[in-house]
Motif scaffolding. Structure first.
Motif, PDB file in Angstrom:
ATOM      1  N   LYS A   7     -30.734 -17.731   0.520  1.00 46.20           N
ATOM      2  CA  LYS A   7     -31.762 -17.862   1.549  1.00 46.20           C
ATOM      3  C   LYS A   7     -32.848 -16.835   1.259  1.00 46.20           C
ATOM      4  CE  LYS A   7     -32.531 -17.749   6.546  1.00 46.20           C
ATOM      5  NZ  LYS A   7     -31.927 -17.518   7.877  1.00 46.20           N
ATOM      6  N   ILE A   8     -34.090 -17.300   1.050  1.00 46.56           N
ATOM      7  CA  ILE A   8     -35.211 -16.426   0.716  1.00 46.56           C
ATOM      8  C   ILE A   8     -35.839 -15.888   2.007  1.00 46.56           C
ATOM      9  CG2 ILE A   8     -37.379 -16.204  -0.548  1.00 46.56           C
ATOM     10  CD1 ILE A   8     -35.031 -16.887  -2.342  1.00 46.56           C
ATOM     11  N   LEU A   9     -36.074 -14.580   2.071  1.00 45.51           N
ATOM     12  CA  LEU A   9     -36.550 -13.948   3.307  1.00 45.51           C
ATOM     13  C   LEU A   9     -38.031 -13.592   3.267  1.00 45.51           C
ATOM     14  CD1 LEU A   9     -33.555 -11.489   3.930  1.00 45.51           C
ATOM     15  CD2 LEU A   9     -33.841 -13.835   4.761  1.00 45.51           C
ATOM     16  N   PHE A  11     -34.918  -9.157  -0.108  1.00 47.52           N
ATOM     17  CA  PHE A  11     -35.762 -10.349  -0.181  1.00 47.52           C
ATOM     18  C   PHE A  11     -34.963 -11.652  -0.113  1.00 47.52           C
ATOM     19  CE2 PHE A  11     -34.550  -9.793  -4.609  1.00 47.52           C
ATOM     20  CZ  PHE A  11     -34.378 -11.094  -5.066  1.00 47.52           C
ATOM     21  N   ALA A  12     -33.644 -11.574  -0.261  1.00 49.99           N
ATOM     22  CA  ALA A  12     -32.828 -12.797  -0.230  1.00 49.99           C
ATOM     23  C   ALA A  12     -31.398 -12.430   0.146  1.00 49.99           C
ATOM     24  CB  ALA A  12     -32.852 -13.500  -1.593  1.00 49.99           C
ATOM     25  N   THR A  13     -30.680 -13.383   0.711  1.00 49.17           N
ATOM     26  CA  THR A  13     -29.258 -13.184   1.032  1.00 49.17           C
ATOM     27  C   THR A  13     -28.460 -14.389   0.555  1.00 49.17           C
ATOM     28  OG1 THR A  13     -29.456 -14.191   3.224  1.00 49.17           O
ATOM     29  CG2 THR A  13     -29.785 -11.807   3.088  1.00 49.17           C
ATOM     30  N   CYS A  14     -27.184 -14.146   0.290  1.00 48.25           N
ATOM     31  CA  CYS A  14     -26.269 -15.236  -0.044  1.00 48.25           C
ATOM     32  C   CYS A  14     -24.855 -14.786   0.317  1.00 48.25           C
ATOM     33  CB  CYS A  14     -26.355 -15.635  -1.517  1.00 48.25           C
ATOM     34  SG  CYS A  14     -25.848 -14.337  -2.669  1.00 48.25           S
ATOM     35  N   ARG A  26     -26.978  -8.935  -0.060  1.00 49.40           N
ATOM     36  CA  ARG A  26     -28.397  -8.777   0.274  1.00 49.40           C
ATOM     37  C   ARG A  26     -29.143  -8.318  -0.967  1.00 49.40           C
ATOM     38  NH1 ARG A  26     -26.167  -5.362   5.416  1.00 49.40           N
ATOM     39  NH2 ARG A  26     -25.347  -7.136   6.585  1.00 49.40           N
ATOM     40  N   SER A  27     -29.832  -9.233  -1.603  1.00 47.90           N
ATOM     41  CA  SER A  27     -30.522  -8.911  -2.854  1.00 47.90           C
ATOM     42  C   SER A  27     -31.800  -8.142  -2.560  1.00 47.90           C
ATOM     43  CB  SER A  27     -30.843 -10.198  -3.624  1.00 47.90           C
ATOM     44  OG  SER A  27     -29.648 -10.848  -3.992  1.00 47.90           O
ATOM     45  N   MET A  28     -32.022  -7.087  -3.351  1.00 47.97           N
ATOM     46  CA  MET A  28     -33.140  -6.175  -3.102  1.00 47.97           C
ATOM     47  C   MET A  28     -34.139  -6.207  -4.253  1.00 47.97           C
ATOM     48  SD  MET A  28     -30.749  -3.049  -1.737  1.00 47.97           S
ATOM     49  CE  MET A  28     -29.482  -3.439  -2.942  1.00 47.97           C
ATOM     50  N   ILE A  29     -35.401  -5.913  -3.918  1.00 40.88           N
ATOM     51  CA  ILE A  29     -36.428  -5.746  -4.945  1.00 40.88           C
ATOM     52  C   ILE A  29     -36.016  -4.558  -5.819  1.00 40.88           C
ATOM     53  CG2 ILE A  29     -38.869  -5.216  -5.364  1.00 40.88           C
ATOM     54  CD1 ILE A  29     -38.496  -7.927  -4.053  1.00 40.88           C
ATOM     55  N   ALA A  65     -42.837 -17.907  -4.650  1.00 40.51           N
ATOM     56  CA  ALA A  65     -41.514 -17.727  -4.041  1.00 40.51           C
ATOM     57  C   ALA A  65     -40.761 -19.052  -4.073  1.00 40.51           C
ATOM     58  CB  ALA A  65     -41.640 -17.233  -2.603  1.00 40.51           C
ATOM     59  N   ALA A  66     -39.500 -19.006  -4.452  1.00 39.75           N
ATOM     60  CA  ALA A  66     -38.666 -20.213  -4.485  1.00 39.75           C
ATOM     61  C   ALA A  66     -38.260 -20.595  -3.064  1.00 39.75           C
ATOM     62  CB  ALA A  66     -37.428 -19.960  -5.337  1.00 39.75           C
ATOM     63  N   ALA A  67     -37.882 -21.841  -2.897  1.00 40.10           N
ATOM     64  CA  ALA A  67     -37.381 -22.308  -1.601  1.00 40.10           C
ATOM     65  C   ALA A  67     -35.897 -21.970  -1.491  1.00 40.10           C
ATOM     66  CB  ALA A  67     -37.587 -23.816  -1.483  1.00 40.10           C
ATOM     67  N   ASP A  68     -35.362 -22.009  -0.275  1.00 36.65           N
ATOM     68  CA  ASP A  68     -33.926 -21.813  -0.094  1.00 36.65           C
ATOM     69  C   ASP A  68     -33.173 -22.848  -0.921  1.00 36.65           C
ATOM     70  OD1 ASP A  68     -34.744 -19.959   1.700  1.00 36.65           O
ATOM     71  OD2 ASP A  68     -34.036 -20.997   3.491  1.00 36.65           O
ATOM     72  N   GLY A  69     -32.051 -22.456  -1.500  1.00 38.12           N
ATOM     73  CA  GLY A  69     -31.282 -23.399  -2.307  1.00 38.12           C
ATOM     74  C   GLY A  69     -30.246 -22.697  -3.146  1.00 38.12           C
ATOM     75  N   GLN A  70     -29.727 -23.385  -4.132  1.00 37.42           N
ATOM     76  CA  GLN A  70     -28.669 -22.845  -4.986  1.00 37.42           C
ATOM     77  C   GLN A  70     -29.262 -22.356  -6.308  1.00 37.42           C
ATOM     78  OE1 GLN A  70     -25.462 -25.745  -5.251  1.00 37.42           O
ATOM     79  NE2 GLN A  70     -24.522 -24.754  -3.469  1.00 37.42           N
ATOM     80  N   TYR A  71     -28.957 -21.110  -6.650  1.00 35.70           N
ATOM     81  CA  TYR A  71     -29.523 -20.489  -7.848  1.00 35.70           C
ATOM     82  C   TYR A  71     -28.467 -19.637  -8.541  1.00 35.70           C
ATOM     83  CZ  TYR A  71     -33.934 -21.709  -5.564  1.00 35.70           C
ATOM     84  OH  TYR A  71     -34.962 -22.391  -4.953  1.00 35.70           O
TER      85      TYR A  71
END
Length: 584
Positions: A120-122, A135-138, A147-150, A161-167
């Motif tokens: 999920k992109i924040l 900036f994103a969580t999964c 919680r992914s950080m810059i 910025a990418a949309a929410d989805g599977q990466y």
């Protein structure tokens, strides 16, 4: 163009002659098999490299290539539930590819680069993002949100910025125009950080909250704070590993990092198997869902043992920066210090006490200073609590590793071999151990436990102190000649030792004890002491009081009162009064 080649090989230390290519602490690839190494010394004639893999078969003349970067940990989703070696190679993946033994030059990605995460992109296009911002969580596991950080050296404006989805961890999720030079940087779920460099924070918080472990002798007598540091010194068989297991299983940290540093292979195998089977008591799910294991056994290359501590604490700091409370167990820092000594000897450095290098104290300090309760760059609060086992040879606490560790930690749980042999676990010696966090935590105990919690603790410590002094007399002339009030002190001390400090990790009601039960048990013991004192004043012998069975009844309350029915403890003062009334 002259290429850099091996000049000499001395165990795990390799030298390159007259090179101007490498930088201090640079990660390099050594030999035809591209073994991982690190530059540790440079002078005019020689560059010294410590190799993190077995150097068997290396020959002079084989190439040495620089990487241009420091030895770093790969950070991203997929760390939890994993088992790594000292340089963050995933042992399960290596076993699938090669079997039970790791061959030299093995290169397997630390994170699964094919697995897709539900991200999920924040942030959105046009937002300004700062270093360390989430900036994103999964969902990394069923218990932990990643919680992914810059990355910490990048900040700027989001232009894509990418949309929410599977990466996967390598997919680009953001494109950021950097403030520093207006170049563009691709941001993924994965980042790297040098393991010997502490990750930056916004500021340190004052320590004010205990790490609740459910172990009475720790929570009551020698508490450790979240963000604190502790040492567990003890000889062979004193129960260091078992105590760390209990803390890992029951403490109220969000994430556990367990580093097996130079321990015996069969013991480490047992740890791995046990952790795989353990169930997290708070969630009912596998404990591995919030655990990362780093296994570097005594037969693995000695240089990797030295790196394993730094790999573990870097991973701990990464999850701290997400806003989690992390507890890291290092078992044992003595083996790590021995690795320093061996490498120092190969470098022909001047030895200090017992052959350890002169910089041993500073290395121990650098490790324990990475503990702390922090305001993170992501705007959250997190902590790293460090608990290091120390294995002094022959149980001698005056040796350099124990003494230097004692200088830099504020909590010292000294394990006693005689207690362990008497089946008293945890075998923490209450006269040698101490905690300097008690005053820092007094406000928390008053608010969350009870106002008189620390008063009861002081009373129990006084009883134990009096007992230790009386036992010196008893050893000389026996207990029969003591006055009755001192005999009562010995009986109450036995209740404290056996009924309170001794804890059975295999008993369902005793393996973990909530703080509320600990407090109520203390109150019962204190009431017993005060109820007996008037009888002693009337010259009623302690032997007559003991005959009522009241002391043994109080000792058994830890088993008789379930953790989910603490109201039963309120009945004990009446039971004490009833038992003692028959004497008068």
């Amino acid at each position: 163009m002259n290429r850099d080649v091996i000049y000499s090989v001395n165990g795990s230390v390799v030298s390159v002659s007259r090179s101007r290519t490498f930088a201090m602490k640079e990660m390099v690839y050594v030999g035809e098999k591209r073994l991982l190494g690190e530059v540790i010394k440079i002078d005019e004639n020689r560059t010294m490299i410590q190799v993190y893999e077995s150097t068997t078969g290396l020959k002079p003349g084989e190439p040495v290539e620089g990487s241009g970067s420091l030895l770093s940990a790969v950070l991203g989703p997929g760390i939890l539930r994993n088992i790594y070696d000292g340089i963050e190679r995933p042992l399960e993946e290596i076993r699938k590819e090669q079997g039970a033994f790791i061959s030299e030059g093995t290169s397997v990605p630390s994170l699964d680069e094919t697995k897709k995460w539900d991200v999920k992109i924040l942030v959105k296009v046009g937002d300004h993002v700062n270093a360390g911002q989430i900036f994103a969580t999964c969902p990394e596991t069923s218990l932990i949100e990643h919680r992914s950080m810059i990355p910490l050296n990048q900040s700027g404006t989001v232009i894509k910025a990418a949309a929410d989805g599977q990466y996967t961890v390598k997919d680009s999720l953001l494109t950021v125009k950097l403030d520093s030079d207006e170049s563009e940087a691709e941001i993924t779920l994965m980042q790297k950080w040098p393991i010997r460099t502490p990750r930056p924070i916004a500021g340190r918080e004052a320590i004010s909250m205990p790490l609740i472990t459910g172990q009475r002798i720790i929570d009551t007598m020698f508490p450790i704070a979240k963000g604190g540091s502790s040492a567990i010194p003890g000889g062979f068989g004193a129960g260091k590993t078992m105590l760390q297991h209990q803390i890992a299983k029951w403490c109220d940290a969000d994430i556990i990092i367990y580093v097996g540093c130079g321990e015996r292979g069969n013991e480490m195998t047992q740890v791995l198997e046990e952790f795989s089977d353990l169930v997290d008591p708070k969630s009912g799910r596998k404990l591995l869902d919030r655990t990362c294991l780093i296994a570097n056994t005594s037969n693995m290359p000695v240089a990797a043992r030295e790196a394993s501590i730094y790999t573990g604490v870097t991973i701990a700091e990464y999850y701290r920066d997400m806003g989690y409370h992390v507890a890291m167990m290092a078992d044992s820092t003595s083996r790590w210090a021995e690795a320093l000594r061996e490498i120092s000897g190969r470098l022909e450095e001047m030895p200090a006490e017992e052959g350890f290098p002169a910089y041993l104290p500073s290395r121990i300090a650098q490790f324990y200073e990475r503990a702390g309760y922090a305001d993170t760059l992501s705007g959250k609060k997190g902590s790293v609590t460090l608990i290091g086992a120390v294995s002094p040879q022959g149980g001698d606490f005056s040796e350099p590793v124990t003494q230097n560790t004692k200088r830099f930690v504020r909590c010292f749980w000294a394990l006693d071999k005689s207690l362990a042999y008497a089946r008293h676990y945890p075998a923490v010696n209450w006269t040698l151990s101490y905690s300097e966090y008690v005053q820092d935590l007094s406000g928390w105990y008053s608010r969350n436990a009870a106002r008189d919690f620390l008063d009861l603790r002081a009373e129990m410590q006084e009883i134990l102190h009096d007992e230790s002094q009386l036992m010196e007399v008893v050893k000389l002339i026996g207990s029969d000649v003591l006055p009755e009030d001192q005999k009562l002190t010995l009986e109450i001390a036995r209740v404290v030792r056996v009924g309170y400090l001794q804890q059975n990790s295999f008993h369902p009601e005793d393996t973990y004890v909530p703080l509320e039960k600990q407090y109520r048990m203390l109150k019962v013991i204190s009431y017993l002491r005060r109820a007996c004192q008037p009888l002693i004043a009337k010259r009623i012998p302690v032997s007559l009081i003991a005959r009522t069975g009241v002391f043994d009844q109080i000792i058994k309350m830890k088993y008789d009162v379930p953790n989910n029915n603490l109201a039963l403890l309120d009945q004990y003062p009446e039971k004490i009064d009833t038992a003692l009334a028959g004497i008068e």
